[in-house]
Design a protein around this motif. Structure first.
Motif, PDB file in Angstrom:
ATOM      1  N   ASN A  18      50.166  44.571  -4.313  1.00 11.74           N
ATOM      2  CA  ASN A  18      51.488  45.498  -3.759  1.00 11.74           C
ATOM      3  C   ASN A  18      51.895  44.419  -2.976  1.00 11.74           C
ATOM      4  OD1 ASN A  18      49.980  47.214  -3.571  1.00 11.74           O
ATOM      5  ND2 ASN A  18      50.395  48.686  -4.331  1.00 11.74           N
ATOM      6  N   ARG A  19      51.038  44.131  -2.407  1.00  8.71           N
ATOM      7  CA  ARG A  19      51.759  44.253  -0.772  1.00  8.71           C
ATOM      8  C   ARG A  19      52.465  42.854  -1.004  1.00  8.71           C
ATOM      9  NH1 ARG A  19      46.539  42.692   2.053  1.00  8.71           N
ATOM     10  NH2 ARG A  19      46.404  41.493   0.123  1.00  8.71           N
ATOM     11  N   ILE A  22      56.370  43.886  -5.958  1.00  8.85           N
ATOM     12  CA  ILE A  22      56.795  45.415  -6.557  1.00  8.85           C
ATOM     13  C   ILE A  22      57.417  45.050  -8.426  1.00  8.85           C
ATOM     14  CG2 ILE A  22      57.138  47.707  -6.574  1.00  8.85           C
ATOM     15  CD1 ILE A  22      56.277  47.664  -3.819  1.00  8.85           C
ATOM     16  N   THR A 116      56.111  43.304   1.797  1.00 11.00           N
ATOM     17  CA  THR A 116      56.645  44.816   2.368  1.00 11.00           C
ATOM     18  C   THR A 116      56.865  44.191   3.864  1.00 11.00           C
ATOM     19  OG1 THR A 116      55.225  45.680   0.510  1.00 11.00           O
ATOM     20  CG2 THR A 116      55.329  46.805   2.930  1.00 11.00           C
ATOM     21  N   GLU A 211      48.213  56.468   4.182  1.00 12.89           N
ATOM     22  CA  GLU A 211      48.823  56.539   2.989  1.00 12.89           C
ATOM     23  C   GLU A 211      48.679  57.757   2.070  1.00 12.89           C
ATOM     24  OE1 GLU A 211      48.972  53.468   0.352  1.00 12.89           O
ATOM     25  OE2 GLU A 211      50.376  52.596   1.513  1.00 12.89           O
ATOM     26  N   ARG A 242      54.940  62.173  -5.945  1.00 11.93           N
ATOM     27  CA  ARG A 242      54.038  61.384  -5.752  1.00 11.93           C
ATOM     28  C   ARG A 242      54.203  62.345  -4.182  1.00 11.93           C
ATOM     29  NH1 ARG A 242      53.941  54.265  -5.456  1.00 11.93           N
ATOM     30  NH2 ARG A 242      53.586  55.488  -7.427  1.00 11.93           N
ATOM     31  N   ASP A 327      56.705  54.554 -12.601  1.00 14.92           N
ATOM     32  CA  ASP A 327      55.252  54.293 -11.399  1.00 14.92           C
ATOM     33  C   ASP A 327      55.889  52.804 -10.752  1.00 14.92           C
ATOM     34  OD1 ASP A 327      54.101  55.866 -13.134  1.00 14.92           O
ATOM     35  OD2 ASP A 327      53.289  54.131 -13.807  1.00 14.92           O
ATOM     36  N   ILE A 328      57.609  52.435 -11.521  1.00 14.01           N
ATOM     37  CA  ILE A 328      57.835  51.403 -10.715  1.00 14.01           C
ATOM     38  C   ILE A 328      58.777  52.248  -9.840  1.00 14.01           C
ATOM     39  CG2 ILE A 328      60.203  49.534 -11.027  1.00 14.01           C
ATOM     40  CD1 ILE A 328      58.594  48.648 -13.864  1.00 14.01           C
ATOM     41  N   ASP A 331      57.387  52.665  -6.818  1.00 13.31           N
ATOM     42  CA  ASP A 331      56.458  51.855  -6.134  1.00 13.31           C
ATOM     43  C   ASP A 331      57.524  51.295  -5.039  1.00 13.31           C
ATOM     44  OD1 ASP A 331      54.272  52.559  -6.722  1.00 13.31           O
ATOM     45  OD2 ASP A 331      53.764  51.064  -8.298  1.00 13.31           O
ATOM     46  N   GLU A 334      58.807  53.762  -2.577  1.00 13.59           N
ATOM     47  CA  GLU A 334      57.734  54.058  -1.543  1.00 13.59           C
ATOM     48  C   GLU A 334      58.131  53.302  -0.586  1.00 13.59           C
ATOM     49  OE1 GLU A 334      53.238  55.393  -0.430  1.00 13.59           O
ATOM     50  OE2 GLU A 334      53.944  55.287  -2.776  1.00 13.59           O
ATOM     51  N   ASP A 335      58.095  51.806  -0.866  1.00 20.89           N
ATOM     52  CA  ASP A 335      57.775  50.508  -0.548  1.00 20.89           C
ATOM     53  C   ASP A 335      59.512  50.758   0.537  1.00 20.89           C
ATOM     54  OD1 ASP A 335      56.718  47.633  -0.108  1.00 20.89           O
ATOM     55  OD2 ASP A 335      58.817  47.089  -0.834  1.00 20.89           O
TER      56      ASP A 335
END
Length: 652
Positions: A18-19, A22, A116, A211, A242, A327-328, A331, A334-335
């Motif tokens: 996920n770096r 995403i 990211t 985080e 989250r 979830d997507i 993610d 937050e990214d």
């Protein structure tokens, strides 16, 4: 073909990290002189196989570079899409819209991602000057251009200019507010370039927020289920919360939120939309009033509900059509926070303009991506959140397994943590876009039930159905039964049903306050022993008889709140561990208790009970689940004890 295997390997490597990727963003390709293999739309890099790549004829693909298209944007993009389809040899796979950019680079392998770190640079105010400072003539900087044909021509022209100026083939394209293309003739070279790019940016970046997890406060159970209903128009939404130190910092004030209030890239718009709600109220009633007003205003202005809410003191809330979508959203958004953090090292964040946002919102390709990510809805309890107690194994697991196939989000509530975790994982594997979680729960402990509700709200946003299935049975006559055993059986089978109904009804009342047409369901899995006495089994039968009384009483009390309360009274599930466990199953218990006259073996006991069932079959979880689904779908039955016994017990 060795090269395709290498393409699959590098695609999966970056797709699982996920770096770099995403929500499946980015695409990869390999080309020879005649053909180009590129990730097809809808395929995931993390799990891609050879079938996930579209194959195109490069001779036909080159026409797009040479042809003159309409000046009308909509017509032009349609013409380009048709030419792209004509070049595609795999008609069942839609090639990435960025295929022409893959073709424009001469490198055999082209890997386009949205790391990211890279986007922290590309979404900054000083992106162009910092790119030149950090990478010199190794990289081509592409200013933001609307995706599609226009972007392709901009990229193509800059590649040609680079070749003319430096007399070499470019290996790095850095696209403002978009991402990076890396090209090389081997995957090893691609990986080396990516490592060098990410390392260079990280060295130039100040340390971002951590985080570290931040506890979500207990009072969310009094807030989030109400907001869920405000956001649920025709069908229930799933909400997920989250929180960590980074999220907390952006939720600390309106000023902090302003840094992430406008999207940085097309992917953010696709998955999170382009407008978000921020709320800062310490009083719960004021917060709910403000949330309702903000959501109504948002819908009136945009025609749809928001996908992202940031609430001070609570955290980041994703509102999706299903759990996987949430979830997507979490993610991706937050990214965006991480990107904003990194961008501070390069002059501050640089969001997209309104015109750029409007283009993405209306672009056919991104609408197609939204459709793919939305998934199909087909289950009878689609997107409903259902707690099933005692669901780690046996009858409860069977019920949970049936319900997750019908689209529900399942909370496996059980004392057995090892088995429960495995069950939840197995259920999630069989799900589509819905999910299952495990919460260690003692149904006879009110604090444990409060924790269960809290975790359910944090993971799914609310509660639609509570299936009170957990139960115990200890057979024995008046002479054998000890007071301690009687109290234990009664506490689990009778008292705990009260505790569960109390905890569940509080959430359902709150939800229905904000959803006038919504219904909640509390369903007790009772027993045929709750409809007639059971010899040498009075502790169990008494608790179950009492359970029917509780059901009728709860139903009367909760009907004004549109909460239905019913019991289901199954017959014997002979195949389950309750009956068949060789160490303490009911067949063995009943044999030892002389409950079946003349029985000398377990098989004698089994035959005795089967002979009492007119339908000549045991009652399985599938049979009970059909009754559960009926009770959920109807709106006129409450306070009922529904027998599912194969005719063994019939109502008078």
């Amino acid at each position: 073909m060795k090269e395709i295997e290498q393409l699959i390997e590098i695609s999966r490597k970056y797709g699982c990290d996920n770096r770099y990727v995403i929500a499946g963003g980015g695409n990869t390709s390999y080309k020879n002189d005649e053909k180009l293999w590129v990730k097809a739309s809808g395929s995931s890099l993390a799990t891609i196989t050879e079938d996930g790549f579209a194959i195109l004829d490069r001779k036909l693909l080159n026409i797009i570079s040479e042809k003159t298209y309409s000046n009308d944007t909509v017509r032009r993009e349609e013409e380009v899409k048709n030419d792209l389809a004509a070049a595609c040899l795999t008609k069942d796979r839609r090639p990435s819209v960025e295929t022409s950019m893959h073709n424009a680079l001469k490198s055999r392998f082209v890997i386009h991602l949205h790391p990211t770190a890279v986007n922290g640079l590309m979404c900054s105010q000083n992106a162009e000057t910092e790119t030149s400072r950090l990478f010199g003539d190794e990289a081509i900087y592409i200013p933001y251009t609307d995706p599609g044909y226009t972007l392709f021509k901009e990229v193509e022209n800059r590649i040609r200019a680079y070749r003319d100026k430096f007399r070499k083939e470019p290996t790095i394209l850095l696209l403002q507010n978009h991402g990076i293309f890396v090209g090389a003739d081997t995957t090893a070279e691609v990986e080396a370039i990516y490592g060098r790019v990410i390392g260079t940016i990280e060295q130039a970046t100040a340390s971002p927020q951590t985080e570290e997890h931040v506890e979500i406060p207990a009072y969310v159970s009094e807030i989030i289920p109400a907001i869920r209903m405000m956001l649920s128009e025709k069908e229930p939404k799933t909400l997920k919360i989250r929180n960590n130190r980074r999220i907390e910092s952006f939720a600390a004030s309106g000023e902090a939120f302003s840094k992430i209030s406008i999207p940085f890239s097309p992917d953010i718009i696709v998955y999170c939309k382009s407008k978000y709600i921020y709320l800062d109220y310490s009083d719960k009633e004021e917060l709910l009033t403000a949330a309702e007003k903000a959501i109504k205003s948002y819908v009136a202005q945009n025609g749809y509900t928001p996908k992202v809410l940031l609430i001070k003191g609570i955290g980041l809330i994703a509102a999706g059509d299903h759990a996987a979508g949430c979830d997507i959203i979490l993610d991706v958004y937050e990214d965006m926070m991480k990107i904003a953090d990194i961008a501070q090292s390069f002059g501050g964040e640089h969001p997209m303009t309104q015109a750029q946002i409007d283009f993405i919102d209306n672009w056919e390709v991104e609408n197609y991506r939204r459709k793919v990510s939305a998934g199909n809805r087909s289950g009878r309890v689609e997107n409903k959140t259902i707690i099933v107690t005692g669901a780690a194994q046996g009858f409860g697991e069977g019920i949970a397994r049936c319900l997750i196939k019908e689209g529900a989000n399942i909370v496996v509530a059980d004392l057995n943590e090892t088995v429960g975790q495995a069950t939840a994982a197995s259920l999630s594997q069989s799900a589509k876009n819905n999910q299952a979680i495990f919460v260690a729960t003692n149904v006879a402990d009110t604090a444990s039930l409060q924790h269960l509700i809290h975790e359910t709200v944090c993971h799914f946003g609310g509660l639609d159905v509570f299936v009170s299935n957990a139960g115990v049975l200890r057979a024995g006559g008046l002479e054998e039964m000890t007071p301690e055993t009687f109290e234990f059986v009664t506490k689990i089978n009778y008292n705990a049903y009260f505790y569960c109904a109390q905890a569940a009804s509080r959430i359902m009342k709150l939800q229905n306050k904000y959803a006038p047409e919504n219904y909640g369901d509390i369903i007790q899995i009772n027993s045929k022993s709750g409809l007639r006495g059971s010899k040498a089994n009075f502790a169990y039968a008494g608790g179950k008889f009492g359970g029917v009384g509780l059901t009728q009483s709860f139903a009367l009390e909760l009907a004004p709140f549109r909460i239905k309360v019913n019991s289901i009274c199954p017959g014997n599930f002979y195949e389950g561990p309750l009956w068949s466990n060789p160490e303490n199953g009911l067949f063995l218990q009943y044999l030892k208790a002389d409950k079946v006259p003349g029985a000398k073996t377990i098989e004698d006991v089994r035959k005795f009970y089967m002979d009492q069932v007119p339908m000549r079959k045991g009652t399985g979880p599938e049979d009970v689940t059909k009754a559960i689904l009926y009770l959920i779908e109807q709106t006129c039955e409450t306070g009922q004890a529904v027998p599912v016994t194969g005719g063994q017990v019939m109502l008078n």
